[in-house]
Design a protein around this motif. Structure first.
Motif, short mmCIF file in Angstrom:
data_model
loop_
_atom_site.label_atom_id
_atom_site.label_comp_id
_atom_site.label_asym_id
_atom_site.label_seq_id
_atom_site.Cartn_x
_atom_site.Cartn_y
_atom_site.Cartn_z
N TRP A 168 -3.94 5.41 2.49
CA TRP A 168 -3.14 4.35 1.90
C TRP A 168 -3.91 3.73 0.75
O TRP A 168 -5.07 3.39 0.90
CB TRP A 168 -2.80 3.30 2.96
CG TRP A 168 -1.91 3.83 4.03
CD1 TRP A 168 -2.27 4.33 5.25
CD2 TRP A 168 -0.49 3.94 3.98
NE1 TRP A 168 -1.18 4.74 5.94
CE2 TRP A 168 -0.05 4.51 5.19
CE3 TRP A 168 0.48 3.61 3.01
CZ2 TRP A 168 1.29 4.76 5.47
CZ3 TRP A 168 1.81 3.86 3.30
CH2 TRP A 168 2.21 4.43 4.51
N GLU A 210 0.83 -1.19 0.00
CA GLU A 210 0.00 0.00 0.00
C GLU A 210 0.88 1.25 0.00
O GLU A 210 1.93 1.28 0.63
CB GLU A 210 -0.92 0.02 1.21
CG GLU A 210 -2.03 -0.99 1.16
CD GLU A 210 -2.93 -0.88 2.37
OE1 GLU A 210 -4.15 -0.83 2.18
OE2 GLU A 210 -2.38 -0.84 3.50
N SER A 256 -4.06 0.78 -2.38
CA SER A 256 -3.50 -0.46 -2.93
C SER A 256 -2.91 -0.14 -4.32
O SER A 256 -3.35 0.81 -4.98
CB SER A 256 -4.58 -1.54 -3.06
OG SER A 256 -5.46 -1.23 -4.12
#
Length: 152
Positions: free
Chosen positions: A132, A30, A134
């Motif tokens: 955060w 992440e 992905s």
């Protein structure tokens, strides 16, 4: 040392700016992005980073920028250079005050892996919200600036 605004405007109109971008990742992949509140790249999710100052070594710039952008100092030796990138923008920080020059950055992008023990406290001057992302999500989101997506 920071330049006064008229001098900085002349510099931006005349030459590229040199910067460091911080691709901050957790071990799982992440990546930390902030929602930009200033130009250029206003309204886009972008990695933290900033300009290198005159007579500032890369190591000192990295320390200062990690402290200012992440709320914690990291050493450049703890990061991995991703490469040198060029960022071109049709506007600049001066666009809010009327017409201003376009912006050209030469960017040294570094990947910095952090753990839960690395308590980050990013400020809100450049980005008013952080999250955060992905890798799959940020690679395809139109809300993530193309210059940030290029790092992946």
């Amino acid at each position: 040392m920071w330049l006064d605004l008229p001098t900085f405007n002349t510099v931006m109109a005349s030459t590229p700016l040199v910067a460091i971008d911080l691709v901050v990742m957790k071990p799982g992949g992440e990546t930390l992005l902030g929602l930009r509140v200033n130009r250029p790249a206003y309204g886009f999710w972008f990695v933290p980073g900033g300009r290198i100052r005159k007579n500032e070594t890369l190591d000192n710039a990295f320390r200062r920028l990690t402290r200012e952008e992440l709320g914690r100092t990291f050493e450049r030796a703890s990061a991995r250079l991703l490469g040198v990138f060029e960022h071109f923008y049709d506007d600049s920080v001066f666009a809010n005050a009327g017409a201003g020059p376009d912006t050209h950055y030469v960017v040294l992008a570094y990947c910095l892996t952090v753990t839960l023990d690395d308590a980050l406290q990013p400020p809100t001057e450049q980005h008013h919200h952080y999250r955060w992302w992905s890798l799959d999500e940020l690679r395809f989101s139109e809300r993530v600036h193309a210059n940030t997506r290029a790092y992946f």
